[in-house]
Write a protein that holds these residues in place. Structure first.
Motif, PDB file in Angstrom:
ATOM      1  N   ASN A 116       0.835  -1.212   0.000  1.00 35.21           N
ATOM      2  CA  ASN A 116       0.000   0.000   0.000  1.00 35.21           C
ATOM      3  C   ASN A 116       0.863   1.252   0.000  1.00 35.21           C
ATOM      4  N   LYS A 165       2.102   1.657  -3.423  1.00 37.08           N
ATOM      5  CA  LYS A 165       0.998   1.923  -4.350  1.00 37.08           C
ATOM      6  C   LYS A 165       0.491   3.364  -4.217  1.00 37.08           C
ATOM      7  N   TYR A 166       0.412   3.849  -2.985  1.00 39.82           N
ATOM      8  CA  TYR A 166      -0.179   5.170  -2.784  1.00 39.82           C
ATOM      9  C   TYR A 166       0.858   6.285  -2.709  1.00 39.82           C
ATOM     10  N   ASP A 191       4.879   6.181   5.052  1.00 40.01           N
ATOM     11  CA  ASP A 191       5.003   6.717   3.692  1.00 40.01           C
ATOM     12  C   ASP A 191       4.702   8.205   3.688  1.00 40.01           C
ATOM     13  N   HIS A 194     -12.568   0.730  -0.461  1.00 35.88           N
ATOM     14  CA  HIS A 194     -11.590   1.604  -1.110  1.00 35.88           C
ATOM     15  C   HIS A 194     -11.999   3.027  -0.768  1.00 35.88           C
ATOM     16  N   GLN A 254      -8.693   9.792  -3.982  1.00 36.13           N
ATOM     17  CA  GLN A 254      -7.497  10.236  -3.280  1.00 36.13           C
ATOM     18  C   GLN A 254      -6.656  11.087  -4.205  1.00 36.13           C
ATOM     19  N   GLY A 262      -9.224  -4.351  -2.082  1.00 38.65           N
ATOM     20  CA  GLY A 262      -9.812  -3.748  -0.886  1.00 38.65           C
ATOM     21  C   GLY A 262      -9.811  -4.734   0.276  1.00 38.65           C
ATOM     22  N   LEU A 314      -5.912  -4.569   3.900  1.00 36.93           N
ATOM     23  CA  LEU A 314      -5.857  -4.172   5.315  1.00 36.93           C
ATOM     24  C   LEU A 314      -6.722  -5.074   6.192  1.00 36.93           C
TER      25      LEU A 314
HETATM   26  P1  ADP Z   1      -6.643  -1.829  -1.561  1.00 40.94           P
HETATM   27  O1  ADP Z   1      -5.281  -1.206  -1.404  1.00 40.94           O
HETATM   28  O2  ADP Z   1      -6.635  -3.112  -2.287  1.00 40.94           O
HETATM   29  O3  ADP Z   1      -7.664  -0.850  -2.069  1.00 40.94           O
HETATM   30  P2  ADP Z   1      -6.573  -2.091   1.307  1.00 40.94           P
HETATM   31  O4  ADP Z   1      -7.467  -2.840   2.234  1.00 40.94           O
HETATM   32  O5  ADP Z   1      -5.137  -2.443   1.321  1.00 40.94           O
HETATM   33  O6  ADP Z   1      -7.189  -2.238  -0.121  1.00 40.94           O
HETATM   34  O7  ADP Z   1      -6.722  -0.551   1.647  1.00 40.94           O
HETATM   35  C1  ADP Z   1      -8.015   0.017   1.780  1.00 40.94           C
HETATM   36  C2  ADP Z   1      -7.982   1.487   1.421  1.00 40.94           C
HETATM   37  O8  ADP Z   1      -7.208   2.216   2.406  1.00 40.94           O
HETATM   38  C3  ADP Z   1      -7.294   1.778   0.102  1.00 40.94           C
HETATM   39  O9  ADP Z   1      -8.200   1.673  -0.973  1.00 40.94           O
HETATM   40  C4  ADP Z   1      -6.798   3.197   0.282  1.00 40.94           C
HETATM   41  O10 ADP Z   1      -7.841   4.091   0.003  1.00 40.94           O
HETATM   42  C5  ADP Z   1      -6.510   3.291   1.783  1.00 40.94           C
HETATM   43  N1  ADP Z   1      -5.070   3.130   2.079  1.00 40.94           N
HETATM   44  C6  ADP Z   1      -4.457   2.022   2.574  1.00 40.94           C
HETATM   45  N2  ADP Z   1      -3.147   2.239   2.774  1.00 40.94           N
HETATM   46  C7  ADP Z   1      -2.901   3.520   2.404  1.00 40.94           C
HETATM   47  C8  ADP Z   1      -1.733   4.344   2.385  1.00 40.94           C
HETATM   48  N3  ADP Z   1      -0.532   3.898   2.785  1.00 40.94           N
HETATM   49  N4  ADP Z   1      -1.877   5.626   1.946  1.00 40.94           N
HETATM   50  C9  ADP Z   1      -3.081   6.086   1.566  1.00 40.94           C
HETATM   51  N5  ADP Z   1      -4.228   5.351   1.563  1.00 40.94           N
HETATM   52  C10 ADP Z   1      -4.137   4.099   1.969  1.00 40.94           C
END
Ligand code: ADP
Length: 320
Positions: free
Chosen positions: A217, A220-221, A245, A264, A268, A278, A281
């Motif tokens: 994550n 990715k973000y 991050d 999700h 963002q 999704g 986490l």
């Molecule tokens: P996914 O990444 O597959 O969408 P996750 O359960 O890992 O699902 O995360 C749920 C949501 O939490 C993500 O869609 C994102 O919006 C937010 N998120 C998680 N980690 C981060 C991060 N490090 N920075 C920003 N947003 C995050």
């Protein structure tokens, strides 16, 4: 723990009649399974936990200290019989697990044929694009199916494979798997380990997966050319793994929901393309809880996020 509850009162609260409770030990009045669940709760502390008794019943146990003028006079323990909900949940989990399992073979077949299509003859640019889209879609389906299977395993009462593992190994395995993903975005992974070697009792594969999901994550973000700090430190009788991050952060409205399955965030800033099921986490949370640990985060919009994964160094028998 001192048993500060008056025996008849606590027994009545647990659904045991007054007569049956009078003059009988608390353990006998409540039943050994139920009693042992409260007997190790430290005096004065709050706690919420699932309790499974040998007669197949499931309870949600809530323990709260009873305080008057800051003085703890005793403890209140409430057992809610959640056996019916647990049974329904188990049926649902079994269904999802069976379907996910059955999807694995056709997915492997489709992936295999998609990948050898190029060997059957030259593809033009358009066909090549379509084929790449099919392979990407299949990859996403495969990871969704794997996530559902993992959640099924975590939801079931199957024992974890608990072994004593060096924290360093867990971090190293995660860095090795995530390195190329970070490099593709020009992201630097900064790792900091405890000064002394640290061992943790855990299901290594699951712990690697939990940390990997957090790093995934963070990458990715984050925007390109960023930095991610990955830190492992001993805190009391636990290890805390931190993934920091400097990405877009998480909006206050989303913060309460991000551990929910399939959630999700709506939109963002700086995140153009959404990928992932999704479930990442939700899996981290289940893994933390199955180890008797927890996961939490701090986040500021536009500044970034820090996720903390706390795992006790030693596993009590109850948590697996
Ligand atoms: P996914 O990444 O597959 O969408 P996750 O359960 O890992 O699902 O995360 C749920 C949501 O939490 C993500 O869609 C994102 O919006 C937010 N998120 C998680 N980690 C981060 C991060 N490090 N920075 C920003 N947003 C995050």
């Amino acid at each position: 723990m001192d048993h500060h509850l008056c025996q008849p009162c606590s027994s009545i609260a647990a659904g045991v009649g007054r007569k049956a409770a009078l003059g009988v030990s608390l353990a006998r009045a409540l039943g050994e399974g139920v009693f042992s669940a409260v007997s190790d709760v430290p005096f004065g502390e709050s706690l919420t936990r699932d309790v499974h008794t040998s007669d197949g019943k499931a309870y949600l146990l809530l323990v709260e200290p009873l305080k008057v003028d800051e003085r703890t006079l005793g403890m209140i323990a409430i057992f809610k019989d959640v056996s019916a909900f647990k049974a329904q949940d188990a049926t649902k989990t079994e269904f999802v697990t069976t379907v996910s399992h059955e999807l694995r073979s056709p997915l492997t077949l489709m992936e295999g044929y998609a990948k050898i299509l190029r060997l059957a003859g030259n593809l033009n640019d358009q066909q090549e694009t379509y084929l790449n889209n099919i392979i990407t879609g299949l990859d996403e389906m495969r990871s969704l199916v794997q996530n559902l299977l993992d959640l099924g395993r975590l939801d079931s009462n199957d024992a974890l494979e608990i072994k004593s593992v060096p924290v360093e190994d867990i971090v190293r395995r995660v860095v090795e798997t995530m390195d190329s993903q970070a490099k593709n975005k020009n992201i630097e992974l900064d790792v900091s380990l405890p000064d002394e070697p640290l061992m943790v009792e855990a299901d290594a594969a699951f712990l690697v997966q939990a940390l990997k999901n957090l790093v995934d994550n963070a990458i990715k973000y984050s925007s390109n050319k960023g930095r991610i700090n990955l830190k492992a430190q001993k805190q009391g009788e636990a290890v805390v793994l931190t993934v920091e991050d400097f990405g877009p952060g998480i909006a206050p409205l989303d913060q309460r929901k991000i551990f929910k399955r399939f959630y999700h965030a709506e939109s963002q800033v700086g995140v153009e393309e959404r990928s992932g099921s999704g479930l990442g986490l939700a899996i981290v949370k289940s893994i933390a809880e199955r180890h008797g640990g927890k996961v939490w985060f701090e986040s500021k919009l536009g500044r970034g996020s820090s996720f903390y994964l706390q795992i006790p160094l030693k596993q009590s028998k109850k948590s697996d």
